[in-house]
Design a protein around this motif. Structure first.
Motif, PDB file in Angstrom:
ATOM      1  N   GLU A 286      -6.094   8.294  -8.088  1.00 54.45           N
ATOM      2  CA  GLU A 286      -4.877   7.593  -7.687  1.00 54.45           C
ATOM      3  C   GLU A 286      -4.903   7.542  -6.170  1.00 54.45           C
ATOM      4  O   GLU A 286      -4.899   8.584  -5.500  1.00 54.45           O
ATOM      5  CB  GLU A 286      -3.613   8.288  -8.160  1.00 54.45           C
ATOM      6  N   LYS A 287      -4.944   6.324  -5.642  1.00 55.03           N
ATOM      7  CA  LYS A 287      -4.958   6.137  -4.196  1.00 55.03           C
ATOM      8  C   LYS A 287      -3.574   6.404  -3.621  1.00 55.03           C
ATOM      9  O   LYS A 287      -2.580   6.463  -4.359  1.00 55.03           O
ATOM     10  CB  LYS A 287      -5.408   4.711  -3.869  1.00 55.03           C
TER      11      LYS A 287
ATOM     12  N   SER B  88      -1.756   4.438  -2.164  1.00 53.93           N
ATOM     13  CA  SER B  88      -0.911   3.278  -2.472  1.00 53.93           C
ATOM     14  C   SER B  88      -0.344   3.325  -3.890  1.00 53.93           C
ATOM     15  O   SER B  88       0.507   2.527  -4.239  1.00 53.93           O
ATOM     16  CB  SER B  88      -1.731   1.995  -2.319  1.00 53.93           C
TER      17      SER B  88
ATOM     18  N   GLU C  39      -2.317   2.803  -6.450  1.00 54.68           N
ATOM     19  CA  GLU C  39      -3.310   2.079  -7.250  1.00 54.68           C
ATOM     20  C   GLU C  39      -4.257   3.072  -7.938  1.00 54.68           C
ATOM     21  O   GLU C  39      -4.656   4.074  -7.356  1.00 54.68           O
ATOM     22  CB  GLU C  39      -4.110   1.141  -6.348  1.00 54.68           C
ATOM     23  N   LYS C  40      -4.617   2.764  -9.178  1.00 50.99           N
ATOM     24  CA  LYS C  40      -5.574   3.577  -9.942  1.00 50.99           C
ATOM     25  C   LYS C  40      -6.961   2.956  -9.833  1.00 50.99           C
ATOM     26  O   LYS C  40      -7.108   1.744  -9.933  1.00 50.99           O
ATOM     27  CB  LYS C  40      -5.186   3.649 -11.416  1.00 50.99           C
TER      28      LYS C  40
ATOM     29  N   ASN D 240      -7.445  -0.507   1.442  1.00 49.42           N
ATOM     30  CA  ASN D 240      -6.042  -0.742   1.071  1.00 49.42           C
ATOM     31  C   ASN D 240      -5.312   0.493   0.582  1.00 49.42           C
ATOM     32  O   ASN D 240      -4.619   0.462  -0.422  1.00 49.42           O
ATOM     33  CB  ASN D 240      -5.929  -1.859   0.017  1.00 49.42           C
TER      34      ASN D 240
END
Length: 134
Positions: A96-97, A99, A101-102, A133
């Motif tokens: 998991e970033k 951000s 996002e996965k 990102n």
């Protein structure tokens, strides 16, 4: 760390599948001290194309730097090969970033033991999707 019912291959005389799986469970906690307990002052740790870290202090610093890039991670076992004192572990690593996002990235780790410590660890993975990102 998910084992996914993938059976280990090889002899594993001085290293067990349970040792490898426990190691990666500790990696997934994102607490460096849970990982550095496996290393001594002569141990090396290399992640991707980053310079090798030597000894628990440098390894802790390398892990801290990496963990700052993500919110979480989990290794899912896709293969494990055991030698006498070494293991090759294949995984799909779920990140998991920052951000939210996965991202799933395939990875291979090579681990060599000496006297119940990890003597040498190398992770081969393209971490670039984690750098973009955040």
């Amino acid at each position: 760390m998910q084992k996914n019912n993938v059976k280990p291959n090889g002899s594993g005389q001085n290293i067990s599948a349970d040792f490898v799986w426990k190691y990666f469970e500790n990696v997934d906690t994102m607490i460096p001290e849970k990982v550095t307990q496996y290393y001594n002052k002569e141990s090396t740790f290399k992640f991707g194309n980053a310079p090798a870290a030597k000894g628990p202090e440098e390894i802790r610093e390398a892990l801290n730097s990496f963990y700052q890039l993500i919110n979480g991670m989990e290794h899912v076992n896709t293969g494990l090969w055991l030698g006498d004192d070494n293991a090759v572990f294949e995984a799909q690593v779920h990140f998991e970033k920052k951000s939210g996002e996965k991202v799933i990235i395939p990875a291979i780790s090579i681990m060599r033991l000496e006297n119940d410590n990890v003597k040498d660890f190398r992770m081969v993975m393209d971490a670039s999707p984690l750098m973009n990102n955040n």
